[in-house]
Design a protein around this motif. Structure first.
Motif: not given
Length: 546
Positions: A472-477, A444-458
């Protein structure tokens, strides 16, 4: 580059990723060798017939034999015999949920539609095979559309084309194929079409039925193939008119995606639509957007993944979905295996309820009567997690668990929760939360949103020979400022699913080799965190009572 029909490549893709030509299929008789049964038209008649049905007796015996495998799940659905592939045609009919799937019967291991039924999306009851091949060679993926007096299934028939079958009986045991021939046939030898004939989805608008067929178009960089869906319309389900490519403004696909196993439906109460689908490169995916019903175009506004890496190994595969009647979508996926097994391998995920938040972002949480599976409960009281010290929870142990953990990460950059942990840590599956460690959304113009991440490492989950690890299966949240980490973790013999704050889910297959790999531990990296609460339930085996 202008797209020309002659450039379209007719797609025929096995779900395992092997390319086959429908045109090259042998022309011998396609009739199935699996015993076929016709059932009564009332519920009481059908239930009486099912009591002595030979297929169900066979399924029961197969379940007992396969249950000896310690990696076979206890509460995730897995078919009773043979291997399993895509879920298909999920629907709600006369008070029951019906799940169909690609099954491979032992006496005729071509794909048939297997069938299970449930009243709560968790306790599934096996039913006989639903749709058999003939005139098609194999019954591939498709969706259902429920009308007041019937259920319509539209699916890809290998070697034939798009098939339509209908059922009207209480348990959807008796299926009739329209015309006993494809309603959208595959091309004849040498015929060039401006569309692919592959996995279909069906819906209705006004008096007309609509369907999209999965495929690709060579309109990517340097003429490379990209995902496409081709729109058809019919007033009678038998005669279909091709309209045009369906998707516009799609910036969420990978070059090489193919849009298989599509499902298109409204979501939420603000006029948005969702298109779930599958990529033979990158697994389960979705698009969100607006349905221009004047021009019959899907205008994409957002999108994302259910699988966050390559399709194989151990990844979330294809979706099947149906509305819940409350603005949400119920979706279930199959999830790939990570070791060679000729007797069984893939299983289903737990069903997920998909909704939109106030900003139009997709949310997901487990659904169905999961609580009915809970048995013995252990509660861990609030405690401080000292930095860089693994805290083993001796009261918690098992390989068929539901875990609900609420953690305040404070200033800790990484929270680690280990499951299926052996006492000496020879085997363990790592669940990792990286505070502010995900992508920064700058869309979005002029707007930045910082996400965290979750991961499973097998990568440390198994010491067995022949078990494949996954990147590692990793997704932003997104976690808001001051919001605690809320994890719902489902451990079931050879699968781990992690739902994060009702917004994200990651899932992988795991194959511990040790019988004592059943422990749980938690760890805060770099700084103190607080374990607010942790509840753990042992989960009942839903197949032991069948």
């Amino acid at each position: 580059m202008k797209w020309r029909p002659a450039q379209i490549q007719i797609l025929a893709v096995l779900t395992a990723g092997t390319l086959l030509s429908d045109m090259a299929m042998a022309q011998e008789s396609r009739a199935s060798k699996v015993p076929f049964y016709t059932f009564g038209t009332t519920l009481s008649e059908q239930e009486e017939q099912l009591k002595t049905n030979p297929l169900l007796k066979r399924f029961e015996a197969a379940r007992k034999e396969l249950a000896k495998d310690r990696h076979r799940p206890a509460y995730h659905y897995v078919n009773p015999e043979g291997i399993l592939n895509d879920p298909n045609g999920l629907c709600f009919w006369q008070g029951r949920w019906h799940l169909f799937y690609q099954g491979f019967p032992p006496e005729d291991p071509r794909v048939h539609w297997g069938h299970a039924v449930s009243t709560d999306l968790i306790h599934w009851r096996d039913l006989p095979y639903a749709i058999y091949p003939d005139p098609e060679d194999r019954v591939y993926s498709g969706t259902t559309f429920v009308e007041p007096g019937r259920v319509i299934a539209m699916y890809h028939g290998v070697g034939a084309g798009s098939m339509v079958a209908t059922a009207t009986d209480p348990l959807l045991l008796n299926w009739t194929k329209l015309g006993n021939k494809p309603v959208i046939p595959i091309p004849k030898p040498g015929e060039k079409l401006p569309y692919n004939v592959f996995d279909p989805a069906i819906w209705k608008k006004g008096d007309a039925y609509y369907s999209v067929l999965a495929g690709q178009r060579p309109v990517g960089p340097a003429g490379k193939m990209v995902r496409a869906l081709f729109l058809f319309r019919s007033t009678d389900l038998m005669n279909w008119q091709y309209l045009h490519p369906f998707i516009e403004n799609d910036g969420y696909g990978m070059v090489g995606d193919d849009g298989a196993c599509p499902y298109f439906w409204p979501i939420g109460d603000k006029g948005k639509y969702i298109l779930l689908h599958f990529s033979h490169m990158s697994g389960g995916k979705y698009l969100l957007g607006d349905y221009d019903q004047v021009h019959d175009k899907f205008i994409v506004t957002d999108g994302g993944n259910f699988n966050h890496g390559p399709m194989l190994p151990n990844g979330v595969h294809a979706p099947s979905a149906y509305p819940d009647g409350k603005g949400g979508i119920i979706a279930i996926f199959n999830i790939n295996e990570g070791k060679a097994d000729k007797t069984w391998g893939r299983i289903m995920t737990l069903p997920r309820r998909l909704t939109l938040d106030e900003n139009g972002k997709l949310q997901m949480e487990p659904t169905g009567d999961i609580a009915s599976l809970r048995t013995r409960k252990v509660t861990i009281a609030e405690q401080v997690l000292p930095p860089n010290q693994e805290v083993v929870l001796p009261a918690v142990s098992g390989n068929a668990l539901e875990i609900h953990a609420v953690i305040d990460p404070k200033q800790s950059p990484t929270i680690e929760l280990n499951v299926l942990r052996s006492p000496g840590r020879e085997e363990y599956t790592r669940i990792l939360f990286y505070r502010n460690g995900g992508f920064q959304d700058r869309s979005m113009p002029g707007k930045a949103v910082q996400y965290s991440a979750v991961s499973i490492d097998n990568s440390t989950a198994s010491t067995l020979e022949g078990v494949r690890s996954r990147v590692p299966e990793t997704a932003s949240v997104l976690l808001r400022e001051g919001e605690p980490l809320d994890l719902r973790i489902f451990v079931d013999k050879s699968i781990v699913e992690v739902f994060v704050n009702g917004r994200q889910c990651v899932a992988v297959r795991v194959y511990p080799g040790r019988t004592d790999s059943q422990g749980v531990s938690v760890l805060a990296r770099g700084s103190t965190a607080t374990l607010k609460t942790l509840e753990v339930w042992q989960m009942e085996n839903l197949f032991s009572k069948q």
